[in-house]
Design a protein around this motif. Structure first.
Motif, PDB file in Angstrom:
ATOM      1  N   ALA A  93      -3.828   8.556  -5.589  1.00 16.20           N
ATOM      2  CA  ALA A  93      -4.690   8.131  -4.195  1.00 16.20           C
ATOM      3  C   ALA A  93      -3.753   7.181  -3.695  1.00 16.20           C
ATOM      4  N   LEU A  94      -2.567   6.952  -4.057  1.00 10.99           N
ATOM      5  CA  LEU A  94      -1.674   6.118  -3.239  1.00 10.99           C
ATOM      6  C   LEU A  94      -1.568   6.578  -1.883  1.00 10.99           C
ATOM      7  N   PRO A  95      -1.559   7.879  -1.403  1.00 11.43           N
ATOM      8  CA  PRO A  95      -1.252   8.114  -0.056  1.00 11.43           C
ATOM      9  C   PRO A  95      -2.128   7.617   0.723  1.00 11.43           C
ATOM     10  N   ALA A  96      -3.362   7.421   0.291  1.00 11.40           N
ATOM     11  CA  ALA A  96      -4.566   6.919   1.150  1.00 11.40           C
ATOM     12  C   ALA A  96      -4.409   5.530   1.441  1.00 11.40           C
ATOM     13  N   LEU A  97      -3.864   4.683   0.270  1.00 12.51           N
ATOM     14  CA  LEU A  97      -3.891   3.413   0.479  1.00 12.51           C
ATOM     15  C   LEU A  97      -2.641   3.126   1.474  1.00 12.51           C
ATOM     16  N   HIS A  98      -1.432   4.023   1.322  1.00 16.43           N
ATOM     17  CA  HIS A  98      -0.348   3.875   2.033  1.00 16.43           C
ATOM     18  C   HIS A  98      -0.557   4.044   3.558  1.00 16.43           C
ATOM     19  N   ARG A  99      -1.529   5.112   3.904  1.00 15.72           N
ATOM     20  CA  ARG A  99      -2.202   5.328   5.195  1.00 15.72           C
ATOM     21  C   ARG A  99      -2.678   4.272   5.845  1.00 15.72           C
ATOM     22  N   GLN A 100      -3.531   3.604   5.029  1.00 17.38           N
ATOM     23  CA  GLN A 100      -4.434   2.283   5.341  1.00 17.38           C
ATOM     24  C   GLN A 100      -2.954   1.276   5.740  1.00 17.38           C
ATOM     25  N   GLY A 101      -2.093   1.008   4.925  1.00 22.14           N
ATOM     26  CA  GLY A 101      -1.017   0.086   5.526  1.00 22.14           C
ATOM     27  C   GLY A 101      -0.348   0.410   6.606  1.00 22.14           C
ATOM     28  N   GLU A 102      -0.009   1.875   6.634  1.00 16.93           N
ATOM     29  CA  GLU A 102       0.676   2.354   8.042  1.00 16.93           C
ATOM     30  C   GLU A 102      -0.066   1.967   9.382  1.00 16.93           C
ATOM     31  N   ALA A 103      -1.319   2.183   8.962  1.00 18.70           N
ATOM     32  CA  ALA A 103      -2.359   2.097  10.071  1.00 18.70           C
ATOM     33  C   ALA A 103      -2.452   0.493  10.687  1.00 18.70           C
ATOM     34  N   LEU A 104      -2.453  -0.196   9.639  1.00 16.37           N
ATOM     35  CA  LEU A 104      -2.628  -1.800  10.049  1.00 16.37           C
ATOM     36  C   LEU A 104      -1.214  -2.105  10.431  1.00 16.37           C
TER      37      LEU A 104
END
Length: 194
Positions: A93-104
């Motif tokens: 599930a890390l890619p979803a967490l990384h997408r959150q970080g990239e969006a922030l």
């Protein structure tokens, strides 16, 4: 004031930690739900992830992640994401967490009415730690120097905050508490964005 006031805080961002300590001087509110959309308080065995950004969390000289990654815990509250499942199961599930970080990072690069654009902001990845490790950190006999609150956001029910209570500590003790938190958080190593 009551514990739920922590989840309703709408004052200046740089006064959140002072507000939280005023509302919850002994740290008991971290054991009850304070976030409006939160699934509940952060459990001791929960894995938490802290987003890491460059240049905000890196040394200008070495480029390495440094203590700035935890500084917000002492003034603003250091945002964390609640993983809510075993870390090995969370790895897919890390890619979803990384997408959150990239969006922030993109929101910070673009700026807002509250903050000017920071075009150099880059998302690097996440550091992870277990809640009880942070809660156990102390430099004196006072309990709950480090608190974890379930401060959910309207678009992020799994958002939390690390809050450090430095009331009554000397400058040396504050630094020691900050270093201990940094060492705990960085121990797992960076799980980089791909």
């Amino acid at each position: 004031m009551a514990c739920e006031d922590l989840g309703r805080y709408a004052g200046p961002a740089d006064e959140f930690v002072t507000f939280a300590i005023g509302v919850d001087p002994l740290g008991g509110c971290q054991r009850v739900q304070v976030g409006r959309t939160s699934p509940g308080p952060i459990a001791d065995d929960e894995v938490l992830a802290r987003f890491v950004f460059e240049p905000a969390h890196t040394s200008r000289l070495s480029g390495e992640i440094d203590e700035t990654v935890v500084l917000d815990a002492f003034k603003y509250g250091a945002s964390v994401n609640r993983v809510r499942i075993d870390w090995t199961l969370a790895l897919p599930a890390l890619p979803a967490l990384h997408r959150q970080g990239e969006a922030l990072a993109e929101r910070i690069r673009s700026g807002s009415t509250e903050r000017p654009p920071q075009p150099e902001r880059q998302y690097l990845g996440v550091l992870r730690f277990v809640a009880d490790g942070a809660r156990a950190l102390s430099v004196d006999a006072m309990p709950a120097r480090m608190r974890l609150y379930d401060t959910s956001l309207p678009d992020d029910p799994l958002h939390g905050d690390i809050v450090a209570n430095c009331h009554g500590l000397s400058k040396v003790q504050k630094k020691e508490l900050r270093v201990r938190l940094f060492l705990l958080v960085q121990k797992s190593g960076l799980f980089p964005s791909i």
